[in-house]
Design an enzyme around this catalytic site. Sequence first.
Site, PDB file in Angstrom:
ATOM      1  CB  ALA A  29       1.457   8.850   4.404  1.00 24.55           C
ATOM      2  CG  ASN A  30       5.963   6.108   2.645  1.00 20.78           C
ATOM      3  OD1 ASN A  30       6.546   5.688   3.635  1.00 20.78           O
ATOM      4  ND2 ASN A  30       6.318   7.240   2.045  1.00 20.78           N
TER       5      ASN A  30
END
Length: 218
Positions: A29-30
Amino acid sequence: FADGPLKGRHAIVTSGPTHEPIDPVRYLANRSSGKQGHAIAAALAALGARVTLVSGPVNVPDPAGVNVVRVDTAREMRDAVQAALPADIAVCAAAVADWRVEEAGQKIKKDGSGQPPALRLTENPDILAEISAPGPQRPKLVIGFAAETEKLAEHAAAKRARKGCDWLVANDVGGTGIMGGDENEILLLTESGTEAWDKMDKTALAQKLAARIGEFFA
Ligand code: C5P
């Protein structure tokens, strides 16, 4: 729908991160919060647009008066965007993962060898580039985002050309607290040049951008 300059227009907005599974319990993810994309969806709705907000996993509330489609992965986001077409406006504010794990199978276990597992990555669809490509379904105005950590103007201009979008909103995420923060400072690249906007909170920026979109369709 609210009365306003975007009455009768359909806008698709992507927002938030995507989650790309590594195995059933882990993901890539980010740091995208979805604040900017969600604020843009709300601002477009306030100007009368019918808005489809395609959102990755976020903790911000659904904007009022907006049709929210929730997704996890980049491929799901692409499918949801395609399903929402046709549209007059597309704003791709999501921080889509560039890569996903090629084969996300069973939970990865330590095998006792001391050797860490290798993750083989493969490229995700580029939603902005796809929606920008010429064709009967192409929205009249496609807006992309660029989060850069250096050479902002130069990288932004290259990105606008490469993606084929009409406008590009570029921000420097190298500093402190832009990603996930409440404020944003951007360059807006359009067909008529580059503007540097003062630092403002994400709601104000969304309203200013929506007003510009309203002028475009006036
Ligand atoms: O290539 P990069 O991720 O830096 O480009 C950012 C822009 O492209 C953003 O508007 C983002 O929403 C969009 N994008 C996309 N699909 C991807 C990667 C980026 O729509 N797979």
